[in-house]
Scaffold this motif. Structure first.
Motif, PDB file in Angstrom:
ATOM      1  N   SER A 175      39.782  34.197  47.493  1.00  0.00           N
ATOM      2  CA  SER A 175      40.734  34.840  46.583  1.00  0.00           C
ATOM      3  C   SER A 175      41.632  33.769  45.957  1.00  0.00           C
ATOM      4  CB  SER A 175      41.590  35.847  47.347  1.00  0.00           C
ATOM      5  OG  SER A 175      42.482  35.164  48.225  1.00  0.00           O
ATOM      6  N   GLU A 176      42.368  34.160  44.943  1.00  0.00           N
ATOM      7  CA  GLU A 176      43.325  33.243  44.312  1.00  0.00           C
ATOM      8  C   GLU A 176      44.350  32.754  45.339  1.00  0.00           C
ATOM      9  OE1 GLU A 176      43.365  31.930  41.271  1.00  0.00           O
ATOM     10  OE2 GLU A 176      41.673  33.057  40.484  1.00  0.00           O
ATOM     11  N   ASP A 229      44.953  28.935  46.601  1.00  0.00           N
ATOM     12  CA  ASP A 229      46.255  28.258  46.552  1.00  0.00           C
ATOM     13  C   ASP A 229      46.606  27.635  47.896  1.00  0.00           C
ATOM     14  OD1 ASP A 229      46.693  28.938  43.887  1.00  0.00           O
ATOM     15  OD2 ASP A 229      47.907  30.702  44.383  1.00  0.00           O
ATOM     16  N   GLY A 247      37.747  31.007  36.545  1.00  0.00           N
ATOM     17  CA  GLY A 247      38.409  30.913  37.846  1.00  0.00           C
ATOM     18  C   GLY A 247      38.838  29.493  38.124  1.00  0.00           C
ATOM     19  N   ARG A 248      38.934  29.168  39.389  1.00  0.00           N
ATOM     20  CA  ARG A 248      39.262  27.803  39.792  1.00  0.00           C
ATOM     21  C   ARG A 248      38.293  27.362  40.871  1.00  0.00           C
ATOM     22  NH1 ARG A 248      45.221  27.884  41.732  1.00  0.00           N
ATOM     23  NH2 ARG A 248      44.587  29.914  42.518  1.00  0.00           N
ATOM     24  N   THR A 277      36.979  30.637  43.005  1.00  0.00           N
ATOM     25  CA  THR A 277      37.649  31.947  42.970  1.00  0.00           C
ATOM     26  C   THR A 277      36.870  32.981  42.155  1.00  0.00           C
ATOM     27  OG1 THR A 277      38.994  31.317  41.053  1.00  0.00           O
ATOM     28  CG2 THR A 277      39.943  30.920  43.256  1.00  0.00           C
TER      29      THR A 277
END
Length: 129
Positions: free
Chosen positions: A68-69, A73, A104-105, A121
């Motif tokens: 997930s985001e 993080d 996303g990342r 993500t």
């Protein structure tokens, strides 16, 4: 019953070191120790069972994890805090950065045994419409 991945064995120079590194970066815990294996369980029930083998026998593999985001993080903060070399690309041409593929990342880094780890993500190709 549908086919599901239950576990995979991850070769390591030191199973405890590799399991602890992985668990630490992703904010997980070592879930079990059984015989020569130290397991880290993922949220979908799959375990990565780390096994010590001679370093010259390790063939580097690639392991990618959809997170997930919020998980990204937290993991990325731990990667930076611990000084883990990381890259925006699998060829390690963009050090110290992340990518924004598919909206996303993502980030790539190596584990202690030389396996390429990837956090994303958004799945490759993006989310289905």
């Amino acid at each position: 019953m549908p086919v599901e991945l239950n576990h995979t064995i991850v070769h390591a120079r030191d199973n405890r070191e590799s399991a602890a590194f992985f668990a630490d970066v992703l904010g997980l815990e070592i879930s079990a120790e059984w015989g020569p294996f130290i397991a880290v369980e993922l949220s979908n029930g799959v375990t990565l069972d780390f096994a010590t083998i001679p370093a010259e026998s390790i063939t580097p593999q690639h392991y990618a994890f959809l997170v997930s985001e919020e998980e990204f993080d937290a993991a990325y903060a731990r990667i930076r805090e611990r000084g883990v070399e990381h890259y925006a690309d699998p060829h390690r041409q963009q050090p110290g950065a992340i990518n924004h593929n598919d909206g996303g990342r993502g980030v790539y880094f190596m584990d202690p045994a030389g396996h390429a780890m990837e956090l994303i993500t958004v799945p490759y190709g993006g989310w289905p419409a």
